[in-house]
Design an enzyme around this catalytic site. Structure first.
Site, PDB file in Angstrom:
ATOM      1  N   TYR A  21       0.832  -1.192   0.000  1.00 14.60           N
ATOM      2  CA  TYR A  21       0.000   0.000   0.000  1.00 14.60           C
ATOM      3  C   TYR A  21       0.878   1.258   0.000  1.00 14.60           C
ATOM      4  O   TYR A  21       2.079   1.191   0.268  1.00 14.60           O
ATOM      5  CB  TYR A  21      -0.917  -0.032   1.230  1.00 14.60           C
ATOM      6  N   THR A  48       1.574   3.627   1.926  1.00 15.11           N
ATOM      7  CA  THR A  48       2.370   4.010   3.092  1.00 15.11           C
ATOM      8  C   THR A  48       3.387   2.955   3.514  1.00 15.11           C
ATOM      9  O   THR A  48       4.115   3.162   4.495  1.00 15.11           O
ATOM     10  CB  THR A  48       1.457   4.286   4.298  1.00 15.11           C
ATOM     11  N   LYS A  49       3.466   1.843   2.807  1.00 13.89           N
ATOM     12  CA  LYS A  49       4.299   0.736   3.268  1.00 13.89           C
ATOM     13  C   LYS A  49       5.772   0.904   2.874  1.00 13.89           C
ATOM     14  O   LYS A  49       6.126   1.697   2.013  1.00 13.89           O
ATOM     15  CB  LYS A  49       3.750  -0.583   2.721  1.00 13.89           C
ATOM     16  N   ASN A  50       6.629   0.089   3.498  1.00 12.30           N
ATOM     17  CA  ASN A  50       8.076   0.175   3.250  1.00 12.30           C
ATOM     18  C   ASN A  50       8.415  -0.041   1.788  1.00 12.30           C
ATOM     19  O   ASN A  50       9.356   0.562   1.266  1.00 12.30           O
ATOM     20  CB  ASN A  50       8.814  -0.867   4.086  1.00 12.30           C
TER      21      ASN A  50
END
Length: 387
Positions: free
Chosen positions: A181, A183-185
Protein backbone atom coordinates in the site's frame (compact mmCIF):
# COMPACT_ATOMS: atom_id res chain seq x y z
CA UNK A 1 2.51 27.80 14.65
CA UNK A 2 5.43 26.12 12.86
CA UNK A 3 5.69 27.00 9.20
CA UNK A 4 6.35 23.67 7.47
CA UNK A 5 3.69 20.97 7.55
CA UNK A 6 5.36 17.60 8.06
CA UNK A 7 3.02 14.87 6.79
CA UNK A 8 2.64 11.54 8.50
CA UNK A 9 3.89 9.81 5.35
CA UNK A 10 5.33 10.58 1.93
CA UNK A 11 6.33 7.85 -0.58
CA UNK A 12 9.95 7.50 -1.62
CA UNK A 13 9.64 7.41 -5.41
CA UNK A 14 12.08 8.63 -8.05
CA UNK A 15 12.67 8.45 -11.80
CA UNK A 16 13.43 4.73 -11.68
CA UNK A 17 9.87 3.85 -10.67
CA UNK A 18 8.43 6.38 -13.12
CA UNK A 19 10.52 5.09 -16.02
CA UNK A 20 9.66 1.49 -15.18
CA UNK A 21 5.93 2.28 -15.23
CA UNK A 22 6.29 4.14 -18.54
CA UNK A 23 8.19 1.19 -19.99
CA UNK A 24 5.39 -1.12 -18.87
CA UNK A 25 2.74 1.11 -20.46
CA UNK A 26 4.64 1.38 -23.72
CA UNK A 27 5.00 -2.39 -23.88
CA UNK A 28 1.22 -2.77 -24.14
CA UNK A 29 0.96 -4.81 -20.94
CA UNK A 30 -1.21 -2.87 -18.51
CA UNK A 31 -2.66 -5.80 -16.57
CA UNK A 32 -0.96 -8.95 -15.26
CA UNK A 33 1.99 -9.76 -17.52
CA UNK A 34 5.80 -9.99 -17.67
CA UNK A 35 6.47 -7.39 -14.96
CA UNK A 36 4.33 -9.35 -12.49
CA UNK A 37 6.24 -12.54 -13.34
CA UNK A 38 9.55 -10.74 -12.79
CA UNK A 39 8.39 -9.18 -9.52
CA UNK A 40 7.14 -12.52 -8.19
CA UNK A 41 10.44 -14.24 -8.99
CA UNK A 42 12.54 -11.47 -7.43
CA UNK A 43 10.36 -11.40 -4.31
CA UNK A 44 10.51 -15.18 -3.83
CA UNK A 45 14.30 -14.99 -4.08
CA UNK A 46 14.38 -12.11 -1.63
CA UNK A 47 12.46 -13.83 1.18
CA UNK A 48 13.65 -17.34 0.28
CA UNK A 49 10.20 -18.82 -0.34
CA UNK A 50 9.31 -21.40 -2.97
CA UNK A 51 6.31 -19.40 -4.23
CA UNK A 52 5.46 -15.69 -4.38
CA UNK A 53 2.09 -14.70 -5.84
CA UNK A 54 1.32 -11.06 -6.56
CA UNK A 55 -2.13 -9.78 -5.61
CA UNK A 56 -3.85 -6.41 -5.39
CA UNK A 57 -3.64 -6.09 -1.58
CA UNK A 58 -2.52 -7.78 1.61
CA UNK A 59 -6.21 -8.19 2.42
CA UNK A 60 -6.68 -10.22 -0.77
CA UNK A 61 -3.65 -12.30 0.15
CA UNK A 62 -4.99 -13.19 3.59
CA UNK A 63 -8.41 -13.98 2.14
CA UNK A 64 -6.88 -16.26 -0.50
CA UNK A 65 -4.82 -18.13 2.12
CA UNK A 66 -7.96 -18.87 4.16
CA UNK A 67 -9.84 -19.95 1.03
CA UNK A 68 -6.96 -22.18 -0.08
CA UNK A 69 -6.93 -23.84 3.33
CA UNK A 70 -10.63 -24.65 3.04
CA UNK A 71 -11.55 -22.59 6.10
CA UNK A 72 -15.22 -21.64 6.38
CA UNK A 73 -18.48 -22.01 8.26
CA UNK A 74 -18.09 -23.50 11.74
CA UNK A 75 -14.34 -22.86 11.90
CA UNK A 76 -12.49 -20.43 14.16
CA UNK A 77 -9.49 -18.29 13.25
CA UNK A 78 -7.44 -16.55 15.94
CA UNK A 79 -5.84 -13.14 15.52
CA UNK A 80 -5.05 -10.08 17.63
CA UNK A 81 -7.35 -7.18 18.38
CA UNK A 82 -4.45 -4.76 17.78
CA UNK A 83 -4.59 -4.71 13.98
CA UNK A 84 -6.33 -3.05 11.07
CA UNK A 85 -9.87 -4.31 10.50
CA UNK A 86 -8.89 -6.16 7.29
CA UNK A 87 -7.20 -8.92 9.31
CA UNK A 88 -10.48 -9.78 11.01
CA UNK A 89 -12.69 -8.94 8.03
CA UNK A 90 -11.22 -11.73 5.88
CA UNK A 91 -12.07 -14.26 8.57
CA UNK A 92 -15.68 -13.12 8.46
CA UNK A 93 -15.66 -13.16 4.64
CA UNK A 94 -14.94 -16.91 4.54
CA UNK A 95 -17.71 -17.58 7.07
CA UNK A 96 -15.44 -18.41 10.00
CA UNK A 97 -15.56 -16.92 13.49
CA UNK A 98 -12.85 -14.39 14.46
CA UNK A 99 -11.37 -15.14 17.89
CA UNK A 100 -9.30 -12.29 19.33
CA UNK A 101 -6.37 -12.34 21.73
CA UNK A 102 -4.68 -9.63 23.77
CA UNK A 103 -1.18 -8.30 23.14
CA UNK A 104 2.17 -8.12 24.88
CA UNK A 105 2.26 -4.49 26.10
CA UNK A 106 5.97 -4.19 25.22
CA UNK A 107 6.01 -5.50 21.64
CA UNK A 108 2.29 -4.89 20.81
CA UNK A 109 2.29 -8.39 19.29
CA UNK A 110 0.05 -11.38 20.02
CA UNK A 111 0.22 -12.60 23.64
CA UNK A 112 1.22 -16.26 23.49
CA UNK A 113 -0.44 -17.26 26.77
CA UNK A 114 -3.75 -15.74 25.70
CA UNK A 115 -3.38 -17.41 22.31
CA UNK A 116 -2.97 -20.83 23.91
CA UNK A 117 -6.04 -20.25 26.09
CA UNK A 118 -8.17 -19.36 23.05
CA UNK A 119 -7.35 -22.45 20.95
CA UNK A 120 -10.27 -24.90 20.65
CA UNK A 121 -11.15 -27.93 18.56
CA UNK A 122 -12.70 -25.50 16.06
CA UNK A 123 -9.49 -23.48 15.58
CA UNK A 124 -8.27 -23.96 12.02
CA UNK A 125 -5.80 -21.07 11.63
CA UNK A 126 -3.82 -18.45 13.53
CA UNK A 127 -3.03 -15.07 11.96
CA UNK A 128 -0.14 -13.38 13.82
CA UNK A 129 0.33 -9.68 13.01
CA UNK A 130 3.90 -8.37 13.05
CA UNK A 131 3.12 -4.99 14.57
CA UNK A 132 5.11 -2.02 13.23
CA UNK A 133 7.68 -4.41 11.73
CA UNK A 134 8.69 -6.39 14.84
CA UNK A 135 8.00 -10.13 14.43
CA UNK A 136 5.77 -12.14 16.72
CA UNK A 137 7.16 -15.05 18.72
CA UNK A 138 6.96 -17.40 15.76
CA UNK A 139 8.67 -20.40 17.39
CA UNK A 140 6.00 -20.58 20.08
CA UNK A 141 3.16 -19.93 17.64
CA UNK A 142 4.38 -22.59 15.19
CA UNK A 143 4.83 -25.10 18.02
CA UNK A 144 1.27 -24.58 19.26
CA UNK A 145 -0.06 -24.85 15.71
CA UNK A 146 1.86 -27.97 14.70
CA UNK A 147 0.80 -29.82 17.85
CA UNK A 148 -2.83 -29.22 16.89
CA UNK A 149 -2.63 -29.35 13.07
CA UNK A 150 -3.54 -25.65 12.72
CA UNK A 151 -2.48 -23.38 9.85
CA UNK A 152 -0.39 -20.29 10.55
CA UNK A 153 -0.85 -17.41 8.09
CA UNK A 154 1.17 -14.29 8.90
CA UNK A 155 -0.12 -10.77 8.40
CA UNK A 156 3.15 -9.17 7.34
CA UNK A 157 1.67 -5.87 6.13
CA UNK A 158 4.33 -4.12 8.25
CA UNK A 159 7.06 -6.71 7.99
CA UNK A 160 8.91 -6.76 4.69
CA UNK A 161 12.64 -6.91 5.60
CA UNK A 162 11.79 -8.33 9.04
CA UNK A 163 13.81 -11.26 10.34
CA UNK A 164 12.94 -13.58 13.21
CA UNK A 165 15.95 -15.34 14.72
CA UNK A 166 17.82 -14.98 11.43
CA UNK A 167 14.97 -16.18 9.22
CA UNK A 168 13.10 -13.91 6.84
CA UNK A 169 9.42 -13.30 7.46
CA UNK A 170 7.80 -14.83 4.40
CA UNK A 171 9.65 -18.12 4.80
CA UNK A 172 8.57 -19.25 8.28
CA UNK A 173 4.91 -20.32 8.36
CA UNK A 174 2.35 -21.96 6.05
CA UNK A 175 1.78 -18.67 4.24
CA UNK A 176 2.48 -14.95 4.55
CA UNK A 177 0.69 -11.90 3.14
CA UNK A 178 2.58 -8.63 2.52
CA UNK A 179 1.21 -5.17 1.79
CA UNK A 180 2.53 -2.71 -0.80
CA UNK A 181 0.00 0.00 0.00
CA UNK A 182 1.02 3.65 -0.47
CA UNK A 183 2.37 4.01 3.09
CA UNK A 184 4.30 0.74 3.27
CA UNK A 185 8.08 0.17 3.25
CA UNK A 186 7.79 -1.14 -0.31
CA UNK A 187 5.12 0.70 -2.26
CA UNK A 188 3.27 -0.17 -5.47
CA UNK A 189 0.38 2.24 -4.82
CA UNK A 190 -1.94 -0.67 -4.16
CA UNK A 191 -0.75 -4.25 -4.06
CA UNK A 192 0.42 -7.22 -2.06
CA UNK A 193 2.22 -10.55 -2.23
CA UNK A 194 1.56 -14.01 -0.83
CA UNK A 195 4.50 -16.29 -0.11
CA UNK A 196 4.36 -19.97 0.72
CA UNK A 197 6.39 -23.16 0.45
CA UNK A 198 3.23 -25.26 0.10
CA UNK A 199 2.64 -26.28 -3.55
CA UNK A 200 -1.04 -27.06 -3.02
CA UNK A 201 -1.79 -23.74 -1.34
CA UNK A 202 0.15 -21.87 -4.03
CA UNK A 203 -1.76 -23.50 -6.91
CA UNK A 204 -5.10 -22.85 -5.24
CA UNK A 205 -4.17 -19.19 -4.69
CA UNK A 206 -2.91 -18.81 -8.24
CA UNK A 207 -6.21 -20.00 -9.68
CA UNK A 208 -8.42 -18.08 -7.24
CA UNK A 209 -6.54 -14.82 -7.82
CA UNK A 210 -8.05 -14.45 -11.30
CA UNK A 211 -11.69 -15.64 -11.36
CA UNK A 212 -10.80 -19.32 -10.99
CA UNK A 213 -9.48 -19.44 -14.57
CA UNK A 214 -7.34 -22.46 -15.35
CA UNK A 215 -4.59 -20.35 -17.01
CA UNK A 216 -3.72 -16.70 -16.48
CA UNK A 217 -3.89 -14.04 -19.19
CA UNK A 218 -0.13 -13.84 -19.66
CA UNK A 219 0.12 -17.54 -20.53
CA UNK A 220 -2.93 -17.38 -22.79
CA UNK A 221 -1.75 -14.39 -24.84
CA UNK A 222 2.04 -14.82 -25.05
CA UNK A 223 2.39 -18.47 -26.03
CA UNK A 224 2.08 -18.82 -29.82
CA UNK A 225 0.34 -22.16 -29.32
CA UNK A 226 -2.08 -20.74 -26.75
CA UNK A 227 -5.70 -20.16 -27.58
CA UNK A 228 -8.65 -18.11 -26.44
CA UNK A 229 -10.06 -21.11 -24.61
CA UNK A 230 -10.12 -21.22 -20.81
CA UNK A 231 -12.03 -23.01 -18.08
CA UNK A 232 -13.39 -21.83 -14.73
CA UNK A 233 -12.41 -24.51 -12.26
CA UNK A 234 -13.66 -22.66 -9.17
CA UNK A 235 -15.60 -19.41 -8.56
CA UNK A 236 -12.54 -17.26 -7.89
CA UNK A 237 -11.89 -13.57 -7.34
CA UNK A 238 -10.44 -10.51 -9.12
CA UNK A 239 -7.32 -10.12 -7.00
CA UNK A 240 -4.54 -9.96 -9.61
CA UNK A 241 -1.81 -7.32 -9.61
CA UNK A 242 -1.38 -5.26 -12.82
CA UNK A 243 2.01 -4.90 -14.50
CA UNK A 244 1.98 -1.15 -13.85
CA UNK A 245 2.05 -1.80 -10.11
CA UNK A 246 4.64 -4.57 -10.43
CA UNK A 247 6.87 -2.20 -12.42
CA UNK A 248 6.97 0.06 -9.37
CA UNK A 249 7.48 -2.89 -7.07
CA UNK A 250 10.55 -4.15 -8.91
CA UNK A 251 12.32 -0.80 -8.52
CA UNK A 252 11.21 -0.44 -4.91
CA UNK A 253 12.57 -3.91 -4.13
CA UNK A 254 15.87 -2.94 -5.79
CA UNK A 255 16.32 -0.02 -3.38
CA UNK A 256 14.72 -1.60 -0.31
CA UNK A 257 18.04 -1.92 1.53
CA UNK A 258 18.72 1.78 0.98
CA UNK A 259 15.26 2.73 2.25
CA UNK A 260 15.56 0.45 5.28
CA UNK A 261 18.93 1.94 6.18
CA UNK A 262 17.33 5.38 6.27
CA UNK A 263 14.39 4.13 8.35
CA UNK A 264 16.81 2.72 10.92
CA UNK A 265 18.75 6.00 11.01
CA UNK A 266 15.56 7.97 11.73
CA UNK A 267 14.42 5.44 14.33
CA UNK A 268 17.77 5.78 16.12
CA UNK A 269 17.50 9.59 16.13
CA UNK A 270 13.99 9.45 17.59
CA UNK A 271 14.97 6.91 20.23
CA UNK A 272 18.02 8.86 21.33
CA UNK A 273 16.00 12.09 21.54
CA UNK A 274 13.05 10.67 23.48
CA UNK A 275 14.65 8.06 25.74
CA UNK A 276 15.39 10.68 28.42
CA UNK A 277 11.90 12.21 28.23
CA UNK A 278 9.92 10.57 31.06
CA UNK A 279 6.53 11.33 29.48
CA UNK A 280 7.43 9.30 26.36
CA UNK A 281 8.06 5.57 26.10
CA UNK A 282 10.09 4.64 23.00
CA UNK A 283 9.59 1.36 21.09
CA UNK A 284 10.88 -1.82 22.68
CA UNK A 285 12.94 -3.94 20.29
CA UNK A 286 13.83 -7.58 20.97
CA UNK A 287 17.47 -8.67 20.59
CA UNK A 288 16.99 -11.71 18.34
CA UNK A 289 15.09 -10.01 15.50
CA UNK A 290 15.51 -7.52 12.67
CA UNK A 291 12.87 -4.81 12.91
CA UNK A 292 11.45 -3.51 9.62
CA UNK A 293 10.64 -0.13 11.19
CA UNK A 294 7.42 0.36 9.29
CA UNK A 295 6.11 2.61 12.07
CA UNK A 296 7.71 4.55 14.88
CA UNK A 297 5.18 4.37 17.72
CA UNK A 298 5.62 6.22 20.98
CA UNK A 299 3.51 5.66 24.09
CA UNK A 300 2.54 8.70 26.13
CA UNK A 301 2.69 8.37 29.89
CA UNK A 302 -0.66 10.13 30.07
CA UNK A 303 -0.70 10.03 33.87
CA UNK A 304 2.17 12.53 33.75
CA UNK A 305 0.27 14.90 31.44
CA UNK A 306 -2.65 17.28 31.89
CA UNK A 307 -4.31 16.05 28.67
CA UNK A 308 -5.07 12.71 27.02
CA UNK A 309 -3.61 11.23 23.83
CA UNK A 310 -6.33 12.68 21.56
CA UNK A 311 -5.79 16.20 22.84
CA UNK A 312 -2.04 15.71 22.47
CA UNK A 313 -2.53 14.85 18.80
CA UNK A 314 -4.70 17.94 18.34
CA UNK A 315 -1.90 20.10 19.68
CA UNK A 316 0.59 18.46 17.32
CA UNK A 317 -1.80 19.15 14.44
CA UNK A 318 -1.84 22.82 15.45
CA UNK A 319 1.95 22.73 15.13
CA UNK A 320 1.63 21.41 11.54
CA UNK A 321 2.65 17.88 12.43
CA UNK A 322 0.87 14.91 10.86
CA UNK A 323 0.49 11.81 13.03
CA UNK A 324 -1.61 8.66 13.24
CA UNK A 325 -2.76 5.99 15.70
CA UNK A 326 -2.20 2.24 15.20
CA UNK A 327 -4.77 0.82 15.68
CA UNK A 328 -8.35 1.23 16.81
CA UNK A 329 -8.74 -2.26 18.33
CA UNK A 330 -10.99 -4.70 16.49
CA UNK A 331 -13.17 -5.21 19.56
CA UNK A 332 -13.98 -1.48 19.66
CA UNK A 333 -15.68 -1.51 16.25
CA UNK A 334 -19.53 -1.67 16.25
CA UNK A 335 -19.74 -4.62 13.83
CA UNK A 336 -17.57 -6.84 16.00
CA UNK A 337 -19.25 -5.73 19.22
CA UNK A 338 -22.73 -6.40 17.86
CA UNK A 339 -22.01 -9.69 16.08
CA UNK A 340 -19.42 -11.35 18.33
CA UNK A 341 -20.16 -9.89 21.76
CA UNK A 342 -16.84 -8.13 22.28
CA UNK A 343 -16.81 -5.39 24.91
CA UNK A 344 -14.42 -2.71 26.05
CA UNK A 345 -12.37 -4.20 28.86
CA UNK A 346 -11.97 -7.59 27.14
CA UNK A 347 -8.33 -6.95 26.14
CA UNK A 348 -6.73 -4.66 28.75
CA UNK A 349 -3.20 -4.55 27.30
CA UNK A 350 -4.55 -3.70 23.87
CA UNK A 351 -6.68 -0.91 25.32
CA UNK A 352 -3.78 0.44 27.39
CA UNK A 353 -1.61 0.75 24.28
CA UNK A 354 -4.42 2.17 22.14
CA UNK A 355 -5.16 4.97 24.61
CA UNK A 356 -1.52 6.07 24.69
CA UNK A 357 0.06 5.46 21.29
CA UNK A 358 1.00 7.96 18.60
CA UNK A 359 2.70 7.08 15.31
CA UNK A 360 5.13 9.82 14.34
CA UNK A 361 6.09 10.88 10.79
CA UNK A 362 8.53 8.22 9.63
CA UNK A 363 9.70 7.59 6.06
CA UNK A 364 12.94 7.56 4.02
CA UNK A 365 12.11 10.84 2.25
CA UNK A 366 12.36 12.75 5.55
CA UNK A 367 15.30 15.11 5.91
CA UNK A 368 17.27 15.33 9.15
CA UNK A 369 15.85 18.81 9.61
CA UNK A 370 12.30 17.42 9.44
CA UNK A 371 13.16 14.64 11.88
CA UNK A 372 14.47 17.14 14.42
CA UNK A 373 11.44 19.36 13.83
CA UNK A 374 9.21 16.41 14.77
CA UNK A 375 11.21 15.94 17.96
CA UNK A 376 11.07 19.64 18.82
CA UNK A 377 7.31 19.86 18.30
CA UNK A 378 6.59 16.78 20.42
CA UNK A 379 8.80 18.16 23.18
CA UNK A 380 7.13 21.56 22.89
CA UNK A 381 3.71 20.04 23.56
CA UNK A 382 5.10 18.01 26.47
CA UNK A 383 6.49 21.20 28.03
CA UNK A 384 3.08 22.83 27.72
CA UNK A 385 1.04 19.99 29.22
CA UNK A 386 3.41 18.39 31.73
CA UNK A 387 1.91 17.96 35.20
Amino acid sequence: MSDEFIPFYKPYIDKKEINSVVESMESGWLTTGPKVKEFQNKFADYVGSKHALAVNSCTAGLHLLLVAAGIGEGDEVITTSMTFAATANVIVEVGAKPVLVDIDPKTFNMDIQDLERKITDKTKAIIPVHMAGQPCEMDEIMKLAKERDIYVFEDAAHAIWTKYKGKMVGNISDGTAFSFYATKNLCTGEGGMVTTNNDELAENIRINTLHGISRDAYDRYTNKEASWYYEIVTPGYKYNMPDINAAMGIEQLNKLEEMQKRRKEIADIYTEAFKEVPEVKVPYVKDDIRHAWHLYIILLEVEMLKIDRNEFINKLTELNLGTSVHFIPIHFHPYYKENYGFEEGDFPNCEYVFERNISLPFYPAMTDEQVYQVIDRVKQVIEEVRR
